[in-house]
Write a protein that holds these residues in place. Structure first.
Motif, PDB file in Angstrom:
ATOM      1  N   PHE A 210     -76.825  35.130  14.938  1.00 13.23           N
ATOM      2  CA  PHE A 210     -76.532  35.558  13.441  1.00 13.23           C
ATOM      3  C   PHE A 210     -75.111  35.258  12.985  1.00 13.23           C
ATOM      4  O   PHE A 210     -74.162  35.376  13.935  1.00 13.23           O
ATOM      5  N   GLU A 211     -74.985  35.064  11.643  1.00 10.25           N
ATOM      6  CA  GLU A 211     -73.686  34.725  11.292  1.00 10.25           C
ATOM      7  C   GLU A 211     -72.908  36.017  10.894  1.00 10.25           C
ATOM      8  O   GLU A 211     -73.703  37.111  10.466  1.00 10.25           O
ATOM      9  N   THR A 212     -71.723  36.286  11.188  1.00 11.33           N
ATOM     10  CA  THR A 212     -71.029  37.235  10.875  1.00 11.33           C
ATOM     11  C   THR A 212     -70.238  37.102   9.424  1.00 11.33           C
ATOM     12  O   THR A 212     -69.640  38.215   9.174  1.00 11.33           O
ATOM     13  N   SER A 213     -70.029  36.061   9.129  1.00 10.90           N
ATOM     14  CA  SER A 213     -69.591  35.653   7.675  1.00 10.90           C
ATOM     15  C   SER A 213     -70.324  35.903   6.479  1.00 10.90           C
ATOM     16  O   SER A 213     -71.567  35.740   6.629  1.00 10.90           O
ATOM     17  N   GLY A 214     -70.101  35.712   5.450  1.00  7.07           N
ATOM     18  CA  GLY A 214     -70.767  35.517   4.153  1.00  7.07           C
ATOM     19  C   GLY A 214     -71.393  36.880   3.876  1.00  7.07           C
ATOM     20  O   GLY A 214     -70.915  38.254   4.141  1.00  7.07           O
ATOM     21  N   LYS A 215     -72.475  37.183   3.138  1.00  7.10           N
ATOM     22  CA  LYS A 215     -73.084  38.456   2.752  1.00  7.10           C
ATOM     23  C   LYS A 215     -73.375  39.288   3.989  1.00  7.10           C
ATOM     24  O   LYS A 215     -73.649  38.799   5.128  1.00  7.10           O
ATOM     25  N   PRO A 216     -73.323  40.764   4.051  1.00  8.34           N
ATOM     26  CA  PRO A 216     -73.607  41.589   5.243  1.00  8.34           C
ATOM     27  C   PRO A 216     -74.987  41.072   5.800  1.00  8.34           C
ATOM     28  O   PRO A 216     -75.804  40.925   4.854  1.00  8.34           O
TER      29      PRO A 216
ATOM     30  N   PRO B 163     -85.345  40.459  12.688  1.00  8.69           N
ATOM     31  CA  PRO B 163     -85.070  39.460  11.842  1.00  8.69           C
ATOM     32  C   PRO B 163     -84.773  37.875  12.314  1.00  8.69           C
ATOM     33  O   PRO B 163     -84.198  37.509  13.436  1.00  8.69           O
ATOM     34  N   ALA B 164     -85.078  36.680  11.579  1.00  3.78           N
ATOM     35  CA  ALA B 164     -84.969  35.405  12.066  1.00  3.78           C
ATOM     36  C   ALA B 164     -83.366  35.276  12.026  1.00  3.78           C
ATOM     37  O   ALA B 164     -82.583  35.913  11.326  1.00  3.78           O
ATOM     38  N   ILE B 165     -83.006  34.312  12.788  1.00  4.77           N
ATOM     39  CA  ILE B 165     -81.710  33.692  12.733  1.00  4.77           C
ATOM     40  C   ILE B 165     -80.995  33.337  11.434  1.00  4.77           C
ATOM     41  O   ILE B 165     -81.666  32.798  10.644  1.00  4.77           O
ATOM     42  N   GLN B 166     -79.930  33.871  11.147  1.00  5.11           N
ATOM     43  CA  GLN B 166     -79.105  33.275   9.950  1.00  5.11           C
ATOM     44  C   GLN B 166     -78.243  32.317  10.366  1.00  5.11           C
ATOM     45  O   GLN B 166     -76.986  32.572  10.731  1.00  5.11           O
ATOM     46  N   ARG B 167     -78.560  31.040  10.105  1.00  4.67           N
ATOM     47  CA  ARG B 167     -77.590  29.907  10.860  1.00  4.67           C
ATOM     48  C   ARG B 167     -76.560  29.648   9.677  1.00  4.67           C
ATOM     49  O   ARG B 167     -76.510  29.931   8.802  1.00  4.67           O
ATOM     50  N   GLU B 168     -75.691  29.158  10.391  1.00  3.20           N
ATOM     51  CA  GLU B 168     -74.553  28.533   9.699  1.00  3.20           C
ATOM     52  C   GLU B 168     -75.110  27.098   8.952  1.00  3.20           C
ATOM     53  O   GLU B 168     -76.158  26.911   9.284  1.00  3.20           O
ATOM     54  N   LYS B 169     -74.273  26.430   8.156  1.00  8.03           N
ATOM     55  CA  LYS B 169     -74.612  25.318   7.454  1.00  8.03           C
ATOM     56  C   LYS B 169     -75.018  24.354   8.669  1.00  8.03           C
ATOM     57  O   LYS B 169     -74.605  23.976   9.610  1.00  8.03           O
ATOM     58  N   GLN B 170     -76.131  23.610   8.322  1.00  6.91           N
ATOM     59  CA  GLN B 170     -77.084  23.015   9.461  1.00  6.91           C
ATOM     60  C   GLN B 170     -76.250  21.527   9.401  1.00  6.91           C
ATOM     61  O   GLN B 170     -75.579  20.834   8.483  1.00  6.91           O
ATOM     62  N   PRO B 171     -76.117  21.047  10.726  1.00  9.05           N
ATOM     63  CA  PRO B 171     -75.151  19.908  11.049  1.00  9.05           C
ATOM     64  C   PRO B 171     -76.163  18.727  10.594  1.00  9.05           C
ATOM     65  O   PRO B 171     -77.266  18.904   9.941  1.00  9.05           O
ATOM     66  N   ASP B 172     -75.558  17.391  10.491  1.00 13.26           N
ATOM     67  CA  ASP B 172     -76.465  16.437   9.899  1.00 13.26           C
ATOM     68  C   ASP B 172     -77.682  16.171  10.748  1.00 13.26           C
ATOM     69  O   ASP B 172     -78.707  15.801  10.008  1.00 13.26           O
ATOM     70  N   THR B 173     -77.705  16.342  11.844  1.00 10.82           N
ATOM     71  CA  THR B 173     -79.144  16.052  12.516  1.00 10.82           C
ATOM     72  C   THR B 173     -79.967  17.150  12.429  1.00 10.82           C
ATOM     73  O   THR B 173     -79.493  18.260  12.253  1.00 10.82           O
ATOM     74  N   HIS B 174     -81.245  17.101  12.660  1.00 16.24           N
ATOM     75  CA  HIS B 174     -82.256  18.092  12.237  1.00 16.24           C
ATOM     76  C   HIS B 174     -82.507  18.848  13.471  1.00 16.24           C
ATOM     77  O   HIS B 174     -82.872  20.136  13.457  1.00 16.24           O
ATOM     78  N   THR B 175     -82.115  18.318  14.777  1.00 17.22           N
ATOM     79  CA  THR B 175     -82.594  19.367  15.961  1.00 17.22           C
ATOM     80  C   THR B 175     -81.351  19.361  16.799  1.00 17.22           C
ATOM     81  O   THR B 175     -80.641  18.239  16.765  1.00 17.22           O
ATOM     82  N   PRO B 176     -81.158  20.387  17.610  1.00 19.55           N
ATOM     83  CA  PRO B 176     -80.268  20.329  18.594  1.00 19.55           C
ATOM     84  C   PRO B 176     -80.188  19.426  19.683  1.00 19.55           C
ATOM     85  O   PRO B 176     -81.457  18.835  19.859  1.00 19.55           O
ATOM     86  N   PRO B 177     -79.216  18.957  20.258  1.00 14.57           N
ATOM     87  CA  PRO B 177     -79.262  17.677  21.028  1.00 14.57           C
ATOM     88  C   PRO B 177     -79.979  18.420  22.386  1.00 14.57           C
ATOM     89  O   PRO B 177     -79.872  19.399  22.564  1.00 14.57           O
ATOM     90  N   HIS B 178     -80.634  17.476  22.971  1.00 12.26           N
ATOM     91  CA  HIS B 178     -81.351  17.687  24.252  1.00 12.26           C
ATOM     92  C   HIS B 178     -80.362  18.303  25.491  1.00 12.26           C
ATOM     93  O   HIS B 178     -79.353  17.783  25.492  1.00 12.26           O
ATOM     94  N   THR B 179     -80.675  19.512  25.843  1.00 14.48           N
ATOM     95  CA  THR B 179     -80.086  19.925  26.668  1.00 14.48           C
ATOM     96  C   THR B 179     -80.839  20.163  28.244  1.00 14.48           C
ATOM     97  O   THR B 179     -81.900  20.533  28.145  1.00 14.48           O
ATOM     98  N   GLU B 180     -80.036  19.814  29.356  1.00 15.56           N
ATOM     99  CA  GLU B 180     -80.783  19.926  30.418  1.00 15.56           C
ATOM    100  C   GLU B 180     -81.050  21.298  31.002  1.00 15.56           C
ATOM    101  O   GLU B 180     -79.979  22.245  30.770  1.00 15.56           O
ATOM    102  N   ARG B 181     -82.006  21.579  31.437  1.00 13.60           N
ATOM    103  CA  ARG B 181     -82.203  23.053  32.059  1.00 13.60           C
ATOM    104  C   ARG B 181     -81.368  23.275  33.321  1.00 13.60           C
ATOM    105  O   ARG B 181     -81.177  22.460  34.133  1.00 13.60           O
ATOM    106  N   SER B 182     -80.377  24.400  32.985  1.00 12.23           N
ATOM    107  CA  SER B 182     -79.305  24.400  34.073  1.00 12.23           C
ATOM    108  C   SER B 182     -79.579  25.763  34.849  1.00 12.23           C
ATOM    109  O   SER B 182     -79.294  27.005  34.065  1.00 12.23           O
ATOM    110  N   ASN B 183     -79.863  25.712  36.024  1.00  5.41           N
ATOM    111  CA  ASN B 183     -80.197  26.960  37.015  1.00  5.41           C
ATOM    112  C   ASN B 183     -81.086  27.946  36.355  1.00  5.41           C
ATOM    113  O   ASN B 183     -81.131  29.186  36.601  1.00  5.41           O
ATOM    114  N   VAL B 184     -81.995  27.664  35.619  1.00  6.95           N
ATOM    115  CA  VAL B 184     -82.967  28.419  34.887  1.00  6.95           C
ATOM    116  C   VAL B 184     -84.052  28.932  35.799  1.00  6.95           C
ATOM    117  O   VAL B 184     -84.657  29.937  35.536  1.00  6.95           O
TER     118      VAL B 184
END
Length: 374
Positions: free
Chosen positions: A146-152, A168-189
């Motif tokens: 969740f965001e700590t800045s902006g409205k409470p 509550p759903a995540i309150q995101r910061e301004k979205q980057p240009d791409t629509h989805t997060p880059p693929h991340t490898e599963r690490s030690n999960v």
């Protein structure tokens, strides 16, 4: 293409679509308990404090939150975003035990991401509750960003005094240009090693649930017979304790009635539920000395004392936050040699060194107990 071929082709593609839809639904069903919207749900084995990465759908939840943390890491490090951790536990019988377990398990989840993703305690905001979350008693931590800045931020209904469980759903910061997060490898999960909270900064670490518990007690049944007594009990692990009662009575109530005793009776106890609560079985030793009379004829004295052993059964019933009643009974063996005196002032001894072996009741009581600890 003939009509027959067109129909066959259409049916084939319809069949493939049905398969894909079914697989998609199956995947959704398999992960819905681990990820709901922007919330990752971590689950614990009931009444266990260790966090197992491969338990239920924890692997999916870890992978999801790992991607979110890596994608918004710069905002987390600057303090613009935080990882929200909510701990829930109602598997135990008391408020104190549930709250301590919720704190400990929340730390377990945070420790995973501190160790594997380089986060710090300051990157989290934690709340712990002694209730279930959406009818799941073994859910202990749910996490989102969740965001700590902006409205409470509108706080979720996760405090101890509130009743409705909503996240509550995540309150995101301004979205980057791409629509989805880059693929991340599963690490030690898929690791199955239990985690501890040793990675947490000591100054910021929540107090873990104590594995130890002390109690002081007195046997009211002995006290009613003018025999003073005091005991100390020390619990360790989850099911074990050592009881150390001392029975001491220097009193001569009347010439015809005296119960002068000094008895030590240490006992090892196994508790069926948790120490200091419910049913227990014990094995005890006893040693001491006596000078007693119960009528006007004889007085019995043990110059060399007595010794023996026995087994017992008991039940402890808490009736207040730190108070409990203890009911116990035990049987076993006692060996002693005693002298017999005429029960008159300066009465002479007329029997010496009488050996006596006793099998029967060796302890009984109704105790009043005051406990220390969580």
């Amino acid at each position: 293409m003939s009509l027959k071929n067109k129909v066959s082709t259409s049916l084939f593609f319809l069949f493939l679509a049905c398969i894909c839809t079914a697989q998609g639904q199956e995947n959704t069903l398999s992960s819905k308990q681990a990820v709901r919207g922007d919330t990752a749900i971590f689950r614990f084995v009931p009444k266990e404090d260790m966090f197992w990465a491969a338990y239920k759908e924890n692997t999916t939840a870890i992978e999801f939150l790992t991607q979110q943390i890596r994608w918004y890491l710069s905002s987390i490090q600057t303090g613009e975003m935080k990882v929200r951790v909510l701990g829930f536990c109602d598997a135990y019988d008391t408020f104190e035990e549930n709250l301590a377990a919720a704190k400990n398990r929340s730390n377990q989840v945070k420790s995973y991401f501190i160790v594997h993703e380089g986060l710090k305690e300051e990157h989290f905001k934690t709340t712990n509750s002694t209730r279930q979350w959406q009818n799941m008693s073994d859910v202990i931590a749910v996490a989102y960003l969740f965001e700590t800045s902006g409205k409470p931020l509108q706080q979720p209904q996760d405090t101890l005094s509130q009743e409705k469980d909503t996240i509550p759903a995540i309150q995101r910061e301004k979205q980057p240009d791409t629509h989805t997060p880059p693929h991340t490898e599963r690490s030690n999960v898929s690791r199955q090693e239990p985690l501890t909270d040793k990675a947490l900064p000591v100054a910021d670490r929540d107090e873990p649930a104590s594995s130890y518990r002390w109690a002081i007690k007195t046997n009211l049944a002995y006290a009613a017979a003018t025999v003073a007594n005091l005991g100390i009990e020390f619990g360790f692990g989850e099911h074990y304790s050592i009881d150390l009662p001392v029975i001491y009575s220097p009193y001569t109530v009347a010439r015809n009635y005296r119960l002068r005793l000094l008895v030590f009776q240490p006992e090892f106890r196994y508790w069926m539920d948790r120490h200091m609560k419910g049913h227990f079985f014990g094995a005890h030793l006893h040693a001491g000395a006596f000078n007693i009379s119960v009528d006007g004829k004889n007085r019995y004295q043990s110059p060399d004392g007595f010794y023996g052993a026995g087994i017992s059964y008991g039940y402890m019933l808490p009736f207040a936050r730190h108070w409990a009643a203890e009911f116990t009974i035990g049987a076993g063996y006692v060996h002693t040699q005693y002298d017999t005196y005429y029960n008159i002032p300066n009465g002479t001894r007329y029997e010496k060194g009488i050996s006596y072996n006793y099998w029967g009741l060796t302890k009984a009581g109704i105790g009043l107990v005051y406990t220390f600890g969580k």
